[in-house]
Scaffold this motif. Sequence first.
Motif, PDB file in Angstrom:
ATOM      1  N   LEU A 165      19.586 -44.180  -4.901  1.00  6.83           N
ATOM      2  CA  LEU A 165      18.813 -45.577  -5.007  1.00  6.83           C
ATOM      3  C   LEU A 165      18.972 -45.733  -6.494  1.00  6.83           C
ATOM      4  O   LEU A 165      18.609 -45.060  -7.256  1.00  6.83           O
ATOM      5  N   SER A 166      19.306 -47.013  -6.632  1.00  8.59           N
ATOM      6  CA  SER A 166      19.262 -47.486  -8.093  1.00  8.59           C
ATOM      7  C   SER A 166      18.383 -48.675  -8.458  1.00  8.59           C
ATOM      8  O   SER A 166      18.106 -49.444  -7.443  1.00  8.59           O
ATOM      9  N   SER A 167      17.655 -48.628  -9.537  1.00  8.67           N
ATOM     10  CA  SER A 167      16.910 -49.763 -10.073  1.00  8.67           C
ATOM     11  C   SER A 167      16.706 -49.912 -11.608  1.00  8.67           C
ATOM     12  O   SER A 167      16.775 -48.701 -12.344  1.00  8.67           O
ATOM     13  N   SER A 168      17.099 -50.998 -11.868  1.00 11.71           N
ATOM     14  CA  SER A 168      17.055 -51.218 -13.483  1.00 11.71           C
ATOM     15  C   SER A 168      15.610 -51.713 -14.072  1.00 11.71           C
ATOM     16  O   SER A 168      15.457 -51.549 -15.324  1.00 11.71           O
ATOM     17  N   ILE A 169      14.727 -52.530 -12.928  1.00 14.92           N
ATOM     18  CA  ILE A 169      13.642 -53.043 -13.533  1.00 14.92           C
ATOM     19  C   ILE A 169      12.516 -52.111 -13.207  1.00 14.92           C
ATOM     20  O   ILE A 169      12.374 -51.765 -11.880  1.00 14.92           O
ATOM     21  N   ALA A 170      11.883 -51.623 -14.131  1.00  7.44           N
ATOM     22  CA  ALA A 170      10.664 -50.817 -13.902  1.00  7.44           C
ATOM     23  C   ALA A 170       9.404 -51.364 -12.806  1.00  7.44           C
ATOM     24  O   ALA A 170       8.900 -50.584 -12.357  1.00  7.44           O
ATOM     25  N   ALA A 176      10.394 -48.768  -5.366  1.00  7.79           N
ATOM     26  CA  ALA A 176      11.287 -47.448  -5.196  1.00  7.79           C
ATOM     27  C   ALA A 176      10.276 -46.214  -4.608  1.00  7.79           C
ATOM     28  O   ALA A 176      11.008 -45.419  -3.669  1.00  7.79           O
ATOM     29  N   HIS A 177       9.211 -46.133  -4.663  1.00  5.85           N
ATOM     30  CA  HIS A 177       8.535 -45.122  -4.052  1.00  5.85           C
ATOM     31  C   HIS A 177       8.096 -45.078  -2.693  1.00  5.85           C
ATOM     32  O   HIS A 177       8.320 -44.241  -2.036  1.00  5.85           O
ATOM     33  N   ALA A 178       8.135 -46.343  -2.151  1.00  8.83           N
ATOM     34  CA  ALA A 178       8.086 -46.745  -0.876  1.00  8.83           C
ATOM     35  C   ALA A 178       9.349 -46.197  -0.121  1.00  8.83           C
ATOM     36  O   ALA A 178       9.502 -45.807   1.080  1.00  8.83           O
ATOM     37  N   ALA A 179      10.440 -46.466  -0.794  1.00  4.70           N
ATOM     38  CA  ALA A 179      11.847 -46.470  -0.086  1.00  4.70           C
ATOM     39  C   ALA A 179      12.187 -44.803   0.026  1.00  4.70           C
ATOM     40  O   ALA A 179      12.806 -44.320   0.755  1.00  4.70           O
ATOM     41  N   ILE A 180      11.818 -44.328  -1.107  1.00  2.59           N
ATOM     42  CA  ILE A 180      11.907 -42.966  -1.403  1.00  2.59           C
ATOM     43  C   ILE A 180      11.580 -42.052  -0.228  1.00  2.59           C
ATOM     44  O   ILE A 180      11.768 -41.111   0.641  1.00  2.59           O
ATOM     45  N   THR A 181      10.016 -42.312  -0.038  1.00  3.93           N
ATOM     46  CA  THR A 181       9.140 -41.731   1.007  1.00  3.93           C
ATOM     47  C   THR A 181       9.596 -42.273   2.536  1.00  3.93           C
ATOM     48  O   THR A 181       9.625 -41.092   3.120  1.00  3.93           O
ATOM     49  N   ALA A 182      10.138 -43.163   2.380  1.00  2.88           N
ATOM     50  CA  ALA A 182      10.719 -43.716   3.744  1.00  2.88           C
ATOM     51  C   ALA A 182      11.809 -42.827   4.174  1.00  2.88           C
ATOM     52  O   ALA A 182      11.931 -42.435   5.205  1.00  2.88           O
ATOM     53  N   CYS A 183      12.690 -42.902   3.277  1.00  7.24           N
ATOM     54  CA  CYS A 183      14.013 -42.120   3.288  1.00  7.24           C
ATOM     55  C   CYS A 183      13.802 -40.829   3.675  1.00  7.24           C
ATOM     56  O   CYS A 183      14.478 -39.942   4.755  1.00  7.24           O
ATOM     57  N   GLN A 184      12.759 -39.908   2.940  1.00 10.24           N
ATOM     58  CA  GLN A 184      12.587 -38.652   3.111  1.00 10.24           C
ATOM     59  C   GLN A 184      11.820 -38.370   4.483  1.00 10.24           C
ATOM     60  O   GLN A 184      12.210 -37.238   5.011  1.00 10.24           O
ATOM     61  N   ALA A 185      11.258 -39.370   5.074  1.00  5.44           N
ATOM     62  CA  ALA A 185      10.649 -39.239   6.473  1.00  5.44           C
ATOM     63  C   ALA A 185      11.404 -38.979   7.354  1.00  5.44           C
ATOM     64  O   ALA A 185      11.397 -38.530   8.676  1.00  5.44           O
ATOM     65  N   THR A 186      12.958 -39.323   7.214  1.00  3.63           N
ATOM     66  CA  THR A 186      13.910 -39.210   8.033  1.00  3.63           C
ATOM     67  C   THR A 186      14.669 -37.893   7.958  1.00  3.63           C
ATOM     68  O   THR A 186      15.617 -37.609   8.587  1.00  3.63           O
ATOM     69  N   GLY A 187      14.148 -37.197   7.012  1.00  3.90           N
ATOM     70  CA  GLY A 187      14.972 -35.729   6.553  1.00  3.90           C
ATOM     71  C   GLY A 187      16.111 -35.946   5.756  1.00  3.90           C
ATOM     72  O   GLY A 187      16.892 -35.048   5.420  1.00  3.90           O
ATOM     73  N   THR A 188      16.238 -37.167   5.186  1.00  4.34           N
ATOM     74  CA  THR A 188      17.238 -37.493   4.384  1.00  4.34           C
ATOM     75  C   THR A 188      16.748 -37.413   2.624  1.00  4.34           C
ATOM     76  O   THR A 188      15.934 -37.959   2.516  1.00  4.34           O
ATOM     77  N   PRO A 189      17.460 -36.235   1.978  1.00  8.53           N
ATOM     78  CA  PRO A 189      17.238 -36.540   0.484  1.00  8.53           C
ATOM     79  C   PRO A 189      17.673 -37.634  -0.205  1.00  8.53           C
ATOM     80  O   PRO A 189      18.436 -38.332   0.093  1.00  8.53           O
ATOM     81  N   VAL A 190      17.095 -37.978  -1.200  1.00 15.67           N
ATOM     82  CA  VAL A 190      17.224 -39.094  -2.042  1.00 15.67           C
ATOM     83  C   VAL A 190      17.502 -38.542  -3.583  1.00 15.67           C
ATOM     84  O   VAL A 190      16.699 -37.998  -4.343  1.00 15.67           O
ATOM     85  N   LEU A 191      18.679 -39.333  -4.216  1.00 14.80           N
ATOM     86  CA  LEU A 191      18.997 -39.160  -5.424  1.00 14.80           C
ATOM     87  C   LEU A 191      18.619 -40.517  -6.200  1.00 14.80           C
ATOM     88  O   LEU A 191      19.394 -41.677  -5.622  1.00 14.80           O
ATOM     89  N   VAL A 192      17.861 -40.648  -7.259  1.00 16.70           N
ATOM     90  CA  VAL A 192      17.680 -42.048  -8.031  1.00 16.70           C
ATOM     91  C   VAL A 192      18.302 -41.876  -9.227  1.00 16.70           C
ATOM     92  O   VAL A 192      18.523 -41.103  -9.889  1.00 16.70           O
ATOM     93  N   GLY A 193      18.565 -43.109  -9.751  1.00 17.83           N
ATOM     94  CA  GLY A 193      18.954 -43.517 -11.258  1.00 17.83           C
ATOM     95  C   GLY A 193      18.974 -44.907 -11.450  1.00 17.83           C
ATOM     96  O   GLY A 193      18.580 -45.605 -10.779  1.00 17.83           O
ATOM     97  N   GLY A 194      19.110 -44.907 -12.939  1.00 17.02           N
ATOM     98  CA  GLY A 194      18.818 -46.513 -13.300  1.00 17.02           C
ATOM     99  C   GLY A 194      17.498 -46.381 -14.499  1.00 17.02           C
ATOM    100  O   GLY A 194      16.874 -45.630 -14.561  1.00 17.02           O
ATOM    101  N   ALA A 195      17.793 -47.429 -15.108  1.00 15.63           N
ATOM    102  CA  ALA A 195      16.555 -47.608 -16.291  1.00 15.63           C
ATOM    103  C   ALA A 195      15.303 -47.598 -15.936  1.00 15.63           C
ATOM    104  O   ALA A 195      14.286 -47.128 -16.559  1.00 15.63           O
ATOM    105  N   ALA A 196      14.923 -48.117 -14.715  1.00 16.90           N
ATOM    106  CA  ALA A 196      13.790 -47.820 -14.422  1.00 16.90           C
ATOM    107  C   ALA A 196      12.766 -46.748 -14.317  1.00 16.90           C
ATOM    108  O   ALA A 196      11.786 -46.551 -14.264  1.00 16.90           O
TER     109      ALA A 196
END
Length: 381
Positions: A165-170, A176-196
């Motif tokens: 998951l990429s995000s440049s705007i803080a 982003a938190h909602a997306a991370i939590t939702a992906c993890q609920a499927t058992g899928t790990p999340v790697l993030v990056g970006g200025a945010a």
Amino acid sequence: MTRPAEHHGPPPELDGWTDALWDAVLAGDEYAAADAVTAALDHGMDAETVLLDVIAPLQARVGREWAANRLTVAQEHTATAINERTIAALAHHPAVREAMARHRAEPRGRVAVACIDGEWHALPARILAEVLRLRGWQVDYLGAQVPTPHLISHVHRANPAVVALSSSIATRLPAAHAAITACQATGTPVLVGGAAYGIDGRYASLLGADGWAPDARAAADRLAEGPLPKPPPLHQVIDDLPHLADQEYTQVSRTSRKLVRHVMAELPARFPAMADYTDEQLRHTAEDIAHIVDFLATALYVDDPGLFTGFIEWTAGILTARGVPAKSLLPGLELLAEQLVDYPRATGMLSSACESLRQPVPDAADAATDAPGGSAEERTA
């Protein structure tokens, strides 16, 4: 035919190709830009180096030049569009296509790459997607502004090994938190990056991401090391951020429009120069106040006063480069503080930001480098 290597650092002749691409971008000439990239590949530079050591730094330079008022917003948009086209030209170069064909026979695994909901800055995610393809991954590139429900539908259908998951705007950190939590609920790990996520990835850890990388090369290296750890058991957002129980973030975010209207109504009495503002200047001022409120809400979400103060300092640098006194921000911040007097975290952040405005303003180009997820689209005038 030269075949792209798996991974190289920047070669010594890099400056010549960077200068050629920069000249093409400044001229708004996408054909010359594509020719510069193609020539670099034809002369033996590997595609990953072109992406990470030519195109990516050039885009950062565009942001610095805009911040210093040496490029217009239109020129910044043109440069971004041209860089996107140069990436497409690179992806279709015969040497790159040959490498992709070899990788398709035995892909390393599947990765979904997406920008979080509300994030329109897709270039960093696109660069990551191309680097991962060059490294042999099967990549589902979902592009900009992917609503979380759509992202989760894709995860269920495609079953990627990891979501990037990429995000440049803080200000998109709550999404982003909602997306991370939702992906993890499927058992899928999340790697993030970006200025945010901060230059040190502090917000990635705070929001419970399974991994963070400062750039596409580091992200690809991390995935090459082995699988990310399995996500934690199902949990709620407040489990990561217990300070949200005070409801300050909720109240500020829910009343953001009301706060902006109040500041705009009262500001002329505190800042008499507004009496001579044109309609366009008034519209820009309202947009700027809205950005300030959004960053205040985000700082409350992650409980980091430095995020808000950093944005105010960055904004002050942008204003100064355009001949607007940085202290013109003070009346608006004071009006916000008066409206939020019952919220100690918010008033503390506003007080710290006001104090920072009374200090020397950093150079706009330097401020752009350290922008807390700021961008040319988030202009202040």
